[in-house]
Motif scaffolding. Structure first.
Motif, PDB file in Angstrom:
ATOM      1  N   TYR A 191      -3.125   5.954  15.843  1.00  0.00           N
ATOM      2  CA  TYR A 191      -2.700   5.060  14.590  1.00  0.00           C
ATOM      3  C   TYR A 191      -3.755   4.034  14.291  1.00  0.00           C
ATOM      4  N   GLY A 192      -3.605   3.568  13.288  1.00  0.00           N
ATOM      5  CA  GLY A 192      -4.654   2.285  12.565  1.00  0.00           C
ATOM      6  C   GLY A 192      -5.751   2.712  12.000  1.00  0.00           C
ATOM      7  N   TYR A 210       0.788  -1.170   0.076  1.00  0.00           N
ATOM      8  CA  TYR A 210       0.038   0.117  -0.012  1.00  0.00           C
ATOM      9  C   TYR A 210       0.853   1.250  -0.090  1.00  0.00           C
ATOM     10  N   PRO A 251       5.683   5.258  14.496  1.00  0.00           N
ATOM     11  CA  PRO A 251       4.942   4.021  15.171  1.00  0.00           C
ATOM     12  C   PRO A 251       5.379   2.601  14.694  1.00  0.00           C
ATOM     13  N   CYS A 252       5.957   2.447  13.451  1.00  0.00           N
ATOM     14  CA  CYS A 252       5.855   1.220  12.732  1.00  0.00           C
ATOM     15  C   CYS A 252       7.122   1.232  11.571  1.00  0.00           C
ATOM     16  N   GLY A 291       1.612  -4.791  10.934  1.00  0.00           N
ATOM     17  CA  GLY A 291       0.747  -4.234  11.844  1.00  0.00           C
ATOM     18  C   GLY A 291      -0.489  -4.902  12.369  1.00  0.00           C
ATOM     19  N   TYR A 292      -0.657  -5.838  11.342  1.00  0.00           N
ATOM     20  CA  TYR A 292      -2.126  -6.527  11.561  1.00  0.00           C
ATOM     21  C   TYR A 292      -1.859  -8.105  12.085  1.00  0.00           C
ATOM     22  N   CYS A 351      -4.818  -2.318  14.082  1.00  0.00           N
ATOM     23  CA  CYS A 351      -3.341  -2.367  13.968  1.00  0.00           C
ATOM     24  C   CYS A 351      -2.732  -2.280  15.519  1.00  0.00           C
ATOM     25  N   CYS A 400      -3.670   0.854   4.915  1.00  0.00           N
ATOM     26  CA  CYS A 400      -2.589  -0.177   5.239  1.00  0.00           C
ATOM     27  C   CYS A 400      -3.292  -1.471   5.954  1.00  0.00           C
ATOM     28  N   ALA A 455       0.783  -2.271  15.946  1.00  0.00           N
ATOM     29  CA  ALA A 455       2.257  -2.263  15.376  1.00  0.00           C
ATOM     30  C   ALA A 455       3.338  -2.327  16.390  1.00  0.00           C
ATOM     31  N   CYS A 508      -2.560   5.973   7.374  1.00  0.00           N
ATOM     32  CA  CYS A 508      -2.907   4.632   7.764  1.00  0.00           C
ATOM     33  C   CYS A 508      -4.064   4.041   6.814  1.00  0.00           C
ATOM     34  N   LEU A 536       6.621   1.267   8.555  1.00  0.00           N
ATOM     35  CA  LEU A 536       6.120   1.996   7.371  1.00  0.00           C
ATOM     36  C   LEU A 536       6.205   3.640   7.448  1.00  0.00           C
ATOM     37  N   MET A 537       5.966   3.883   8.838  1.00  0.00           N
ATOM     38  CA  MET A 537       5.904   5.470   9.235  1.00  0.00           C
ATOM     39  C   MET A 537       6.935   5.877  10.057  1.00  0.00           C
TER      40      MET A 537
HETATM   41  S1  SF4 Z   1      -1.855   0.947  10.321  1.00  0.00           S
HETATM   42 FE1  SF4 Z   1      -0.151   0.453   9.137  1.00  0.00          FE
HETATM   43  S2  SF4 Z   1       0.797   2.289   8.813  1.00  0.00           S
HETATM   44 FE2  SF4 Z   1      -0.547   2.960  10.478  1.00  0.00          FE
HETATM   45  S3  SF4 Z   1       0.681   2.490  12.354  1.00  0.00           S
HETATM   46 FE3  SF4 Z   1      -0.465   0.551  11.770  1.00  0.00          FE
HETATM   47  S4  SF4 Z   1       1.277  -0.638  10.731  1.00  0.00           S
HETATM   48 FE4  SF4 Z   1       1.730   1.616  10.605  1.00  0.00          FE
END
Ligand code: SF4
Length: 228
Positions: A146-147, A45, A122-123, A166-167, A106, A161, A108, A158, A125-126
């Protein structure tokens, strides 16, 4: 070669907008007949850094490559069939999430990224900050920002995502468990593994040297040669 040398071999596949899922199925046929031990798979994504890189460095449009949530669900429609055909490393609960059969939020914090600057928040990706210890990452990150919860993105980055870092932990830790999840997950991970597909020899696989440009240039591999 890795199998011949006795390694456990796993592949990781990221699915993009342009990915032909029929082709992915043929790839799993091929890999399963090679004796690969298992696979992970995840949707690609438009996460922040990748989007910026694609726009600024490559002058390409992220929306041409990355998946929205709706596209991810559509691409992963066959994942539950594949779970019985190929050996996936992961949880059936996460795959149900990818196929749009259930919702997860999420977590993360459970698969964090640590790099030379520290623990990344937080993760993977970010990047909103780095901490010197995991305890600080846990305590000082406002995870409620987040999430995606009940289809509402708490942070716009997010929004699309559904990535496994994360998931997947939400599924693995049973944070939104439903009746039967534990048994399903144990059976999936410790039960009998699917047999080799037996269709790998029908696959035309490119077994030369990659151009290294990946999918971004739109280049195609040289004409395929039949796998021996
Ligand atoms: S939803 Fe995805 S981008 Fe957002 S904090 Fe969770 S893992 Fe990171």
């Amino acid at each position: 070669m890795a199998k011949v040398l006795g390694y456990q071999v796993a592949t990781n596949t990221t699915i993009y907008k342009e990915t032909d899922m029929q082709e992915i199925e043929r790839m799993f046929d091929y890999l399963s007949d090679l004796g690969v031990d298992g696979h992970t798979i995840t949707p690609g994504y438009d996460y922040d850094a990748a989007k910026r890189d694609m726009t600024k460095r490559l002058n390409l449009r992220p929306e041409d490559f990355f998946l929205t949530r709706a596209m991810t669900v559509q691409k992963f429609q066959k994942i539950e069939n594949w779970m019985n055909q190929y050996t996936f490393f992961g949880t059936p609960v996460y795959f149900e999430f990818l196929a749009g059969k259930r919702d997860l939020t999420c977590s993360a914090w459970a698969i964090p990224t640590r790099n030379i600057r520290g623990w990344k928040a937080p993760c993977y990706l970010m990047t909103d900050g780095h901490f010197s210890t995991y305890a600080e990452l846990l305590e000082q990150t406002d995870w409620d920002r987040y999430g995606v919860v009940n289809s509402v993105a708490r942070d716009s980055r997010c929004e699309n995502c559904m990535v496994h870092c994360g998931y997947e932990p939400t599924a693995t830790l049973g944070l939104q468990a439903q009746r039967g999840d534990t048994w399903k997950t144990i059976k999936f991970n410790f039960g009998a593994k699917p047999r080799a597909a037996g269709r790998g020899s029908e696959v035309l696989a490119y077994n030369g040297v990659s151009s290294g440009n990946g999918h971004l240039t739109g280049k195609r591999a040289e004409p395929a040669v039949k796998a021996s």
